[in-house]
Enzyme design. Sequence first.
Site, PDB file in Angstrom:
ATOM      1  N   SER A 136      44.596  30.443 -30.212  1.00  0.00           N
ATOM      2  CA  SER A 136      45.699  29.474 -30.240  1.00  0.00           C
ATOM      3  C   SER A 136      46.337  29.291 -31.612  1.00  0.00           C
ATOM      4  CB  SER A 136      45.234  28.116 -29.709  1.00  0.00           C
ATOM      5  OG  SER A 136      44.297  27.510 -30.571  1.00  0.00           O
TER       6      SER A 136
ATOM      7  N   LYS B 296      44.835  18.041 -28.800  1.00  0.00           N
ATOM      8  CA  LYS B 296      45.649  18.504 -29.923  1.00  0.00           C
ATOM      9  C   LYS B 296      46.802  17.541 -30.210  1.00  0.00           C
ATOM     10  CE  LYS B 296      44.517  23.383 -29.231  1.00  0.00           C
ATOM     11  NZ  LYS B 296      45.002  24.720 -28.844  1.00  0.00           N
TER      12      LYS B 296
END
Length: 281
Positions: free
Chosen positions: A166, A209
């Site tokens: 990611s 996140k």
Amino acid sequence: ENGLNKKLIEITDDAIKKIISQYTKEAGLRNLEREIASVCRKVARKVAEGEKGLSVVTTKAIEEYLGVPKFIPEAEQEEDEVGVATGLAWTPVGGEILYIEATTMKGKGNLTLTGHLGEVMKESAHAALSYARSRAKMLGLAEDFYKELDIHVHVPAGAIPKDGPSAGVTMATALISTLTKTPVSKDIAMTGEITLRGRVLPIGGVKEKALAALRAKINTIILPERNKKDIEEIPKDIQKKLKFVFVRHMDDVLKVALKKKVKAVKKPLRPLGKRIAAAAR
């Protein structure tokens, strides 16, 4: 518990937040309960020694009761910088921000990766470099720019192992920023896997996140378009505080993250004699 009641102790909301962010690091509440109990026991001791009245525990008093913070949050970036991009990572205890740094120096085309990176993360860095090479002309770079440069990509907190795909878009942004000498906006965080063709693929841990970005006072988050459905997992009050930018391709990331647009290289003018001849036809 601890021989106290509301008339003897009050812990402010900011003090609770400080305990959570600097003294605990877990998915649950067990350690938070322990730290609060530790504060209460020390206040109870003062009461037993004869101290009267309400004890208000503020952020300043937390270190007196609990000692030096165990976890120090990442410092906020003070200005837009060349070669530094803010990524978002998922961990078992929640989301974290991740500053990724890139720099170049004269060399022979070597790529150095440091910061205790796993194999998948290293592969993301190589994919980011390959994407930059394929877009050299658009970025205003010589097609063989990499042959005379050594590139170093570093992810701070080197003692902590890091892995996963990611961080691909973050690595590519930091890399292209340093190659083009274009600052990256400090107010934007990003996450997403990158392919050799520059496509941005979906990732996991969107909720965690997003919360990490908000804690770091970052309000704009770049996400893969295929993660749009995951926004529903984020509480509505948190969603209102954040701006989500959904992207399909790395080109879209650069348009948002870089402080000025990367202009394509203009075609060189033909020699003056040829231009005059062409005009005379």
